[in-house]
Design a protein around this motif. Structure first.
Motif, PDB file in Angstrom:
ATOM      1  N   VAL A  41       0.833  -1.204   0.000  1.00 38.44           N
ATOM      2  CA  VAL A  41       0.000   0.000   0.000  1.00 38.44           C
ATOM      3  C   VAL A  41       0.872   1.261   0.000  1.00 38.44           C
ATOM      4  CG1 VAL A  41      -1.572   1.349   1.455  1.00 38.44           C
ATOM      5  CG2 VAL A  41      -1.993  -1.091   1.076  1.00 38.44           C
ATOM      6  N   PHE A  42       2.044   1.184   0.619  1.00 41.72           N
ATOM      7  CA  PHE A  42       2.883   2.365   0.800  1.00 41.72           C
ATOM      8  C   PHE A  42       3.964   2.523  -0.267  1.00 41.72           C
ATOM      9  CE2 PHE A  42       1.098   1.033   4.808  1.00 41.72           C
ATOM     10  CZ  PHE A  42       0.614   2.218   5.339  1.00 41.72           C
ATOM     11  N   TYR A  43       4.093   1.537  -1.153  1.00 32.20           N
ATOM     12  CA  TYR A  43       5.168   1.574  -2.136  1.00 32.20           C
ATOM     13  C   TYR A  43       5.092   2.797  -3.049  1.00 32.20           C
ATOM     14  CZ  TYR A  43       6.978  -3.141  -1.176  1.00 32.20           C
ATOM     15  OH  TYR A  43       7.568  -4.237  -0.611  1.00 32.20           O
ATOM     16  N   GLU A  44       3.897   3.114  -3.519  1.00 27.70           N
ATOM     17  CA  GLU A  44       3.766   4.210  -4.476  1.00 27.70           C
ATOM     18  C   GLU A  44       4.156   5.536  -3.844  1.00 27.70           C
ATOM     19  OE1 GLU A  44       3.585   5.613  -8.119  1.00 27.70           O
ATOM     20  OE2 GLU A  44       3.168   3.515  -7.626  1.00 27.70           O
ATOM     21  N   ALA A  45       3.796   5.718  -2.577  1.00 24.02           N
ATOM     22  CA  ALA A  45       4.154   6.952  -1.891  1.00 24.02           C
ATOM     23  C   ALA A  45       5.670   7.061  -1.700  1.00 24.02           C
ATOM     24  CB  ALA A  45       3.449   7.035  -0.542  1.00 24.02           C
ATOM     25  N   ILE A  46       6.312   5.955  -1.340  1.00 24.28           N
ATOM     26  CA  ILE A  46       7.777   5.958  -1.191  1.00 24.28           C
ATOM     27  C   ILE A  46       8.428   6.306  -2.524  1.00 24.28           C
ATOM     28  CG2 ILE A  46       9.785   4.511  -0.682  1.00 24.28           C
ATOM     29  CD1 ILE A  46       7.866   2.863   1.164  1.00 24.28           C
ATOM     30  N   PHE A  47       7.948   5.663  -3.581  1.00 26.02           N
ATOM     31  CA  PHE A  47       8.474   5.917  -4.922  1.00 26.02           C
ATOM     32  C   PHE A  47       8.318   7.397  -5.289  1.00 26.02           C
ATOM     33  CE2 PHE A  47       7.904   6.374  -9.468  1.00 26.02           C
ATOM     34  CZ  PHE A  47       8.937   5.621 -10.002  1.00 26.02           C
ATOM     35  N   ILE A  49       7.898  10.094  -3.386  1.00 27.63           N
ATOM     36  CA  ILE A  49       8.705  11.026  -2.588  1.00 27.63           C
ATOM     37  C   ILE A  49      10.152  11.032  -3.064  1.00 27.63           C
ATOM     38  CG2 ILE A  49       9.602  11.515  -0.282  1.00 27.63           C
ATOM     39  CD1 ILE A  49       6.940  10.306   0.796  1.00 27.63           C
ATOM     40  N   ALA A  50      10.731   9.840  -3.222  1.00 30.82           N
ATOM     41  CA  ALA A  50      12.130   9.771  -3.649  1.00 30.82           C
ATOM     42  C   ALA A  50      12.314  10.318  -5.062  1.00 30.82           C
ATOM     43  CB  ALA A  50      12.628   8.330  -3.569  1.00 30.82           C
ATOM     44  N   LYS A  51      11.419   9.959  -5.972  1.00 29.48           N
ATOM     45  CA  LYS A  51      11.505  10.450  -7.348  1.00 29.48           C
ATOM     46  C   LYS A  51      11.343  11.969  -7.384  1.00 29.48           C
ATOM     47  CE  LYS A  51       9.804   9.413 -11.998  1.00 29.48           C
ATOM     48  NZ  LYS A  51       9.505  10.804 -12.431  1.00 29.48           N
ATOM     49  N   GLY A  52      10.434  12.482  -6.559  1.00 30.14           N
ATOM     50  CA  GLY A  52      10.219  13.917  -6.510  1.00 30.14           C
ATOM     51  C   GLY A  52      11.409  14.690  -5.988  1.00 30.14           C
ATOM     52  N   ARG A  53      12.288  14.017  -5.257  1.00 30.70           N
ATOM     53  CA  ARG A  53      13.519  14.652  -4.753  1.00 30.70           C
ATOM     54  C   ARG A  53      14.686  14.445  -5.699  1.00 30.70           C
ATOM     55  NH1 ARG A  53      12.135  18.367  -1.546  1.00 30.70           N
ATOM     56  NH2 ARG A  53      14.266  18.405  -0.761  1.00 30.70           N
ATOM     57  N   GLY A  54      14.415  13.899  -6.885  1.00 29.85           N
ATOM     58  CA  GLY A  54      15.463  13.777  -7.898  1.00 29.85           C
ATOM     59  C   GLY A  54      16.220  12.467  -7.902  1.00 29.85           C
ATOM     60  N   PHE A  78      13.443  -1.700  -2.080  1.00 31.42           N
ATOM     61  CA  PHE A  78      13.792  -0.475  -2.796  1.00 31.42           C
ATOM     62  C   PHE A  78      15.301  -0.278  -2.868  1.00 31.42           C
ATOM     63  CE2 PHE A  78       9.460   0.588  -1.533  1.00 31.42           C
ATOM     64  CZ  PHE A  78       8.980   1.258  -2.656  1.00 31.42           C
ATOM     65  N   VAL A  79      15.753   0.075  -4.051  1.00 28.85           N
ATOM     66  CA  VAL A  79      17.081   0.645  -4.246  1.00 28.85           C
ATOM     67  C   VAL A  79      16.853   2.072  -4.735  1.00 28.85           C
ATOM     68  CG1 VAL A  79      19.205   0.602  -5.604  1.00 28.85           C
ATOM     69  CG2 VAL A  79      18.219  -1.540  -4.749  1.00 28.85           C
ATOM     70  N   ILE A  80      17.328   3.032  -3.972  1.00 25.98           N
ATOM     71  CA  ILE A  80      17.151   4.451  -4.300  1.00 25.98           C
ATOM     72  C   ILE A  80      18.535   5.025  -4.567  1.00 25.98           C
ATOM     73  CG2 ILE A  80      16.299   6.679  -3.473  1.00 25.98           C
ATOM     74  CD1 ILE A  80      14.442   5.097  -1.575  1.00 25.98           C
ATOM     75  N   HIS A  81      18.716   5.638  -5.716  1.00 27.12           N
ATOM     76  CA  HIS A  81      20.073   6.086  -6.048  1.00 27.12           C
ATOM     77  C   HIS A  81      20.054   7.344  -6.905  1.00 27.12           C
ATOM     78  CE1 HIS A  81      20.197   4.598 -10.319  1.00 27.12           C
ATOM     79  NE2 HIS A  81      19.220   3.839  -9.861  1.00 27.12           N
ATOM     80  N   ARG A  82      21.203   8.016  -6.911  1.00 28.16           N
ATOM     81  CA  ARG A  82      21.398   9.185  -7.749  1.00 28.16           C
ATOM     82  C   ARG A  82      22.891   9.361  -7.980  1.00 28.16           C
ATOM     83  NH1 ARG A  82      18.984  14.681  -5.567  1.00 28.16           N
ATOM     84  NH2 ARG A  82      20.721  14.475  -4.114  1.00 28.16           N
ATOM     85  N   PRO A  83      23.341   9.392  -9.215  1.00 25.46           N
ATOM     86  CA  PRO A  83      24.768   9.571  -9.471  1.00 25.46           C
ATOM     87  C   PRO A  83      25.199  11.002  -9.191  1.00 25.46           C
ATOM     88  CG  PRO A  83      23.553   9.582 -11.530  1.00 25.46           C
ATOM     89  CD  PRO A  83      22.558   9.245 -10.460  1.00 25.46           C
ATOM     90  N   ALA A  84      26.483  11.189  -8.975  1.00 23.83           N
ATOM     91  CA  ALA A  84      27.013  12.535  -8.782  1.00 23.83           C
ATOM     92  C   ALA A  84      26.808  13.352 -10.052  1.00 23.83           C
ATOM     93  CB  ALA A  84      28.498  12.467  -8.438  1.00 23.83           C
ATOM     94  N   GLY A  85      26.522  14.615  -9.863  1.00 16.63           N
ATOM     95  CA  GLY A  85      26.378  15.500 -11.013  1.00 16.63           C
ATOM     96  C   GLY A  85      24.954  15.677 -11.486  1.00 16.63           C
ATOM     97  N   ARG A  86      24.024  14.901 -10.935  1.00 20.13           N
ATOM     98  CA  ARG A  86      22.622  15.047 -11.315  1.00 20.13           C
ATOM     99  C   ARG A  86      21.860  15.664 -10.151  1.00 20.13           C
ATOM    100  NH1 ARG A  86      18.909   9.989 -12.827  1.00 20.13           N
ATOM    101  NH2 ARG A  86      18.161  10.337 -10.724  1.00 20.13           N
TER     102      ARG A  86
END
Length: 210
Positions: A41-47, A49-54, A78-86
């Protein structure tokens, strides 16, 4: 990359997810008074929030299978990631396992939490099928993300566990200690037929029992 700054960015995101989920739970309950609750039930909200923060979010990240391995492969929630420079000078990588606790079967809940700790603690980025995608993001921060209604989580206060006492101690400390490094919590109250209090906890790996 600067490990200290990297971890600060990861911790800020988890704090944002915890705060956002507490509010989202009250919204979801208002819209769905008879809803069934579980982790999904909470997966979409987690997705969101993280996506909205880039950040890029991988749900159900599969563990790479060894040649000849039998049985269903294990997946990380969940694996949440962001490379340097983005959007940041520093790369970020977070592994998250999500648990919704009903508090009705405390022994089973604690056993599931311990199982998540056992499989998540040694996990390396290179062991996931998405390893190439996250290779440049450094070592992962690891969190248990726990969600439940306050009255249901209160049942753990009187529970006595012979098999998982250290996991129970971790859960109690995360809910009650005023300040604890790498533990984030949020509470939000709602009132429908009766008052409810939602609680969300993020517990970082340094606080997991050994």
């Amino acid at each position: 990359m600067s490990g200290g700054r990297k971890q600060v960015i990861e911790q800020r995101l988890m704090r944002r997810i915890v705060d956002g989920l507490a509010g989202w739970a009250t919204y979801y309950q208002a819209c769905n008074s008879q809803a069934h609750y579980d982790e999904g039930v909470f997966y979409e909200a987690i997705f969101a929030i993280a996506k909205g923060r880039g950040f890029t979010v991988i749900r159900q990240a599969m563990l790479a299978r060894d040649v000849g391995q039998q049985g269903a492969p294990w997946a990380l929630d969940f694996v949440i990631h962001r490379p340097a420079g983005r959007g940041s000078k520093h790369a970020s990588l977070i592994f998250v396992e999500v648990k919704y606790l009903r508090g009705q079967r405390q022994t089973q809940d604690l056993r599931y939490l311990e199982a998540d700790i056992v499989k998540l603690r040694p996990l390396k980025a290179a062991e996931l099928e998405c390893a190439a995608q996250i290779a440049a993001c450094g070592a992962p921060s690891k969190f248990l993300l726990i969600i439940g209604r306050g009255d249901e989580l209160d049942r753990f206060d009187k529970h006595k566990s012979k098999k998982n006492p250290r996991v129970l101690k971790m859960l109690r400390a995360a809910r009650t200690m005023p300040t604890q490094k790498l533990v984030y919590r949020a509470r939000a109250s709602t009132y429908l037929a009766s008052a409810h209090r939602w609680e969300v906890l993020a517990i970082g790996s340094p606080n997991w029992p050994k």
